[in-house]
Scaffold this active site. Sequence first.
Site, PDB file in Angstrom:
ATOM      1  N   CYS A  96       1.003  -1.344  -0.146  1.00 32.94           N
ATOM      2  CA  CYS A  96      -0.322  -0.076  -0.177  1.00 32.94           C
ATOM      3  C   CYS A  96       1.291   1.333   0.114  1.00 32.94           C
ATOM      4  CB  CYS A  96      -0.520  -0.039   1.251  1.00 32.94           C
ATOM      5  SG  CYS A  96      -1.701  -0.888   1.337  1.00 32.94           S
ATOM      6  N   ASP A  97       0.506   2.239  -0.080  1.00 31.29           N
ATOM      7  CA  ASP A  97       0.861   3.566  -0.395  1.00 31.29           C
ATOM      8  C   ASP A  97       0.202   4.331  -0.370  1.00 31.29           C
ATOM      9  OD1 ASP A  97       4.100   4.496  -0.074  1.00 31.29           O
ATOM     10  OD2 ASP A  97       2.559   5.841  -1.567  1.00 31.29           O
ATOM     11  N   SER A  98       0.047   6.087   0.372  1.00 35.11           N
ATOM     12  CA  SER A  98      -1.113   7.027   0.060  1.00 35.11           C
ATOM     13  C   SER A  98       0.030   8.550  -0.326  1.00 35.11           C
ATOM     14  CB  SER A  98      -1.729   6.826   1.393  1.00 35.11           C
ATOM     15  OG  SER A  98      -2.518   5.753   1.966  1.00 35.11           O
TER      16      SER A  98
END
Length: 214
Positions: A83-85
């Site tokens: 995941c990455d934001s």
Amino acid sequence: MTISFVLASQSPARLSTLRAAGIYPRVIVSDVDEDAVLAATRASHDAAGLGDLSPSDAVLALARAKAQEVSDTNGTDAIVLGCDSMLEINGEILGKPQTAEIARERWRAMRGSTGTLHSGHWLIDDRDDGSSGTLGATSSTVVHFADLSDAEIDAYVATGEPLKVAGAFTVDGIGGPYVTAIEGDYHGVVGVSLPLLRELLLEIGVAIHELRNA
């Protein structure tokens, strides 16, 4: 049948979200050079004539790189989630501010404004008897910020929380009072969209309740 599930992220918020849903993954933190990944992805986009790299594509590329690195280096025999934001606001992409000065500057620009929090998700089915599937998608949610005073910004930055998170805010922590509304998936803002995770798992033939049983 027990399904092993790995979270390729050091984010406490993502881990807490999964555990609240009854999913207890192993955590293996990736060692990805994010700047190098983004530079390579931008170059690939340019070579293909696709134009500028969108925030949605950027977080997806980082999520994929993290999941792939953990899969390649750990021999997980598991389903791996990367995941990455990033926060997009006023046409600018904001990751983790890292310093108090940058966090204050960002909040002065963010207060009273609206941004979009993009969270990329990438799944790799690395099980010996799995589908060998690799796929991902991005959750994008509109976030409305309160019109903070300078004193409120200073007090929030002093907690240290904004320095460590994408966009310099949380919705599930100390920053909660400063988010007035969201349009979209709350869990995506926290960092891992549970509805999107369910959909990705179904694509590789796994129901999300099977991870709860594990």
